[in-house]
Design a protein around this motif. Structure first.
Motif, PDB file in Angstrom:
ATOM      1  N   LEU A 108      27.067  68.786 -29.794  1.00 49.56           N
ATOM      2  CA  LEU A 108      27.776  70.279 -30.126  1.00 49.56           C
ATOM      3  C   LEU A 108      27.294  71.505 -29.452  1.00 49.56           C
ATOM      4  CD1 LEU A 108      29.506  71.471 -32.909  1.00 49.56           C
ATOM      5  CD2 LEU A 108      28.062  72.641 -34.464  1.00 49.56           C
ATOM      6  N   GLY A 109      29.025  71.879 -29.057  1.00 49.78           N
ATOM      7  CA  GLY A 109      28.673  73.730 -28.194  1.00 49.78           C
ATOM      8  C   GLY A 109      29.531  74.410 -28.348  1.00 49.78           C
ATOM      9  N   PHE A 110      29.663  75.676 -27.139  1.00 52.95           N
ATOM     10  CA  PHE A 110      30.718  75.641 -27.537  1.00 52.95           C
ATOM     11  C   PHE A 110      32.377  76.655 -26.435  1.00 52.95           C
ATOM     12  CE2 PHE A 110      28.066  77.685 -24.580  1.00 52.95           C
ATOM     13  CZ  PHE A 110      28.560  78.354 -23.474  1.00 52.95           C
ATOM     14  N   GLY A 111      33.093  76.797 -26.644  1.00 49.67           N
ATOM     15  CA  GLY A 111      33.895  76.567 -26.052  1.00 49.67           C
ATOM     16  C   GLY A 111      35.050  77.951 -25.780  1.00 49.67           C
ATOM     17  N   LEU A 112      35.519  78.152 -24.189  1.00 51.35           N
ATOM     18  CA  LEU A 112      36.430  79.576 -24.212  1.00 51.35           C
ATOM     19  C   LEU A 112      37.695  79.009 -23.738  1.00 51.35           C
ATOM     20  CD1 LEU A 112      33.371  81.448 -22.521  1.00 51.35           C
ATOM     21  CD2 LEU A 112      34.185  81.699 -24.814  1.00 51.35           C
ATOM     22  N   ARG A 113      38.342  79.954 -23.446  1.00 49.96           N
ATOM     23  CA  ARG A 113      40.475  78.800 -23.383  1.00 49.96           C
ATOM     24  C   ARG A 113      40.393  80.833 -22.653  1.00 49.96           C
ATOM     25  NH1 ARG A 113      42.439  74.426 -26.771  1.00 49.96           N
ATOM     26  NH2 ARG A 113      40.731  74.017 -26.758  1.00 49.96           N
ATOM     27  N   GLY A 114      41.572  80.829 -22.015  1.00 54.43           N
ATOM     28  CA  GLY A 114      42.557  81.578 -22.460  1.00 54.43           C
ATOM     29  C   GLY A 114      43.640  81.630 -20.768  1.00 54.43           C
ATOM     30  N   GLY A 115      44.325  82.029 -21.155  1.00 57.32           N
ATOM     31  CA  GLY A 115      45.716  81.458 -20.038  1.00 57.32           C
ATOM     32  C   GLY A 115      46.986  82.375 -20.630  1.00 57.32           C
ATOM     33  N   LEU A 116      48.074  81.775 -20.231  1.00 62.11           N
ATOM     34  CA  LEU A 116      49.778  82.883 -20.375  1.00 62.11           C
ATOM     35  C   LEU A 116      50.274  81.793 -21.567  1.00 62.11           C
ATOM     36  CD1 LEU A 116      50.237  83.962 -16.529  1.00 62.11           C
ATOM     37  CD2 LEU A 116      49.343  84.911 -19.313  1.00 62.11           C
ATOM     38  N   ARG A 117      51.738  81.737 -21.638  1.00 60.10           N
ATOM     39  CA  ARG A 117      52.779  81.257 -22.531  1.00 60.10           C
ATOM     40  C   ARG A 117      53.776  81.632 -22.059  1.00 60.10           C
ATOM     41  NH1 ARG A 117      51.001  79.062 -28.546  1.00 60.10           N
ATOM     42  NH2 ARG A 117      52.855  77.938 -27.570  1.00 60.10           N
ATOM     43  N   TRP A 118      54.035  81.153 -21.139  1.00 58.88           N
ATOM     44  CA  TRP A 118      55.493  81.664 -20.668  1.00 58.88           C
ATOM     45  C   TRP A 118      57.113  81.315 -21.227  1.00 58.88           C
ATOM     46  CZ3 TRP A 118      57.375  80.216 -15.055  1.00 58.88           C
ATOM     47  CH2 TRP A 118      58.261  81.083 -14.908  1.00 58.88           C
ATOM     48  N   THR A 119      57.687  81.150 -21.363  1.00 61.32           N
ATOM     49  CA  THR A 119      59.057  80.775 -22.250  1.00 61.32           C
ATOM     50  C   THR A 119      60.272  81.121 -21.089  1.00 61.32           C
ATOM     51  OG1 THR A 119      58.957  82.134 -24.001  1.00 61.32           O
ATOM     52  CG2 THR A 119      57.935  80.553 -24.714  1.00 61.32           C
ATOM     53  N   PRO A 120      60.055  80.671 -19.906  1.00 62.44           N
ATOM     54  CA  PRO A 120      61.395  81.570 -19.578  1.00 62.44           C
ATOM     55  C   PRO A 120      62.926  80.948 -20.219  1.00 62.44           C
ATOM     56  CG  PRO A 120      60.750  80.119 -17.798  1.00 62.44           C
ATOM     57  CD  PRO A 120      60.020  79.656 -18.454  1.00 62.44           C
ATOM     58  N   LEU A 121      63.119  79.628 -21.063  1.00 63.53           N
ATOM     59  CA  LEU A 121      64.529  79.014 -21.214  1.00 63.53           C
ATOM     60  C   LEU A 121      63.866  78.978 -22.619  1.00 63.53           C
ATOM     61  CD1 LEU A 121      65.535  77.077 -18.483  1.00 63.53           C
ATOM     62  CD2 LEU A 121      66.872  78.858 -18.844  1.00 63.53           C
TER      63      LEU A 121
END
Length: 179
Positions: A108-121
């Protein structure tokens, strides 16, 4: 000291983006699943993936994901903070727990995430993101690009390519619920 300064700057940035009043560009209520081909821990083979997200309150959402192939099973669960940049683009960052089972080893460890959600249409979304997790004594950093094509209001096709320490190719279906 450096960490405290970074936290203060991030808090100020979050407060400023939260004051914009722009509606979120993406829906954070969905379930999805499908086929997975994964190359990780010296093992490459096919399997499946099931995941989803639930909007909690305001800018918070919970996420979960389970992937399984011949030798590697992984369960991820955590929370995301998301904010719109404009009516087509959200940024997100979050983290949680990562359970990884590789044959006789599990951790059991840890996680990180990050980014963008782009909806051009309205029917199309692109999600570039960085993912990191640390479990089984090994940190794994990958860049991921996902795509979603909504062929009807609640249903969509999904695809993703991920490269780095955890290489993946995914295709599947998504069911959007709520708003």
């Amino acid at each position: 000291m450096k960490l405290a300064k970074t936290v203060r700057i991030a808090s100020l940035a979050l407060a400023l983006t939260g004051a914009s009043g722009i509606a979120s560009a993406a829906n954070y209520n969905y379930l999805e699943g499908g086929f997975l081909f994964r190359d990780n821990y010296g093992n490459d083979d096919a399997g499946f993936r099931v995941g989803g997200s639930v909007a909690l309150t305001g800018p918070l959402a919970a996420y979960g994901e389970f992937t399984s192939n011949d030798r590697v099973d992984q369960f991820s669960a955590g929370a995301l903070f998301h904010q719109p940049i404009n009516s087509e683009l959200d940024w997100f960052a979050g983290g949680g727990l990562e359970y990884v089972d590789i044959g006789p080893e599990d951790d059991l460890g840890f996680g990180l995430r990050g980014g963008l959600r782009w909806t051009p249409l309205k029917a199309f979304e692109v999600t570039p993101e960085l993912r990191y997790y640390d479990a089984v004594g090994d940190g794994q950093l990958s860049f991921r690009v996902g795509g979603v094509y909504a062929f009807s209001p609640p249903f969509a096709l999904t695809a993703a390519l991920q490269g780095g320490d955890d290489d993946r190719v995914e295709v599947g279906l998504r069911w959007n619920f709520g708003s």
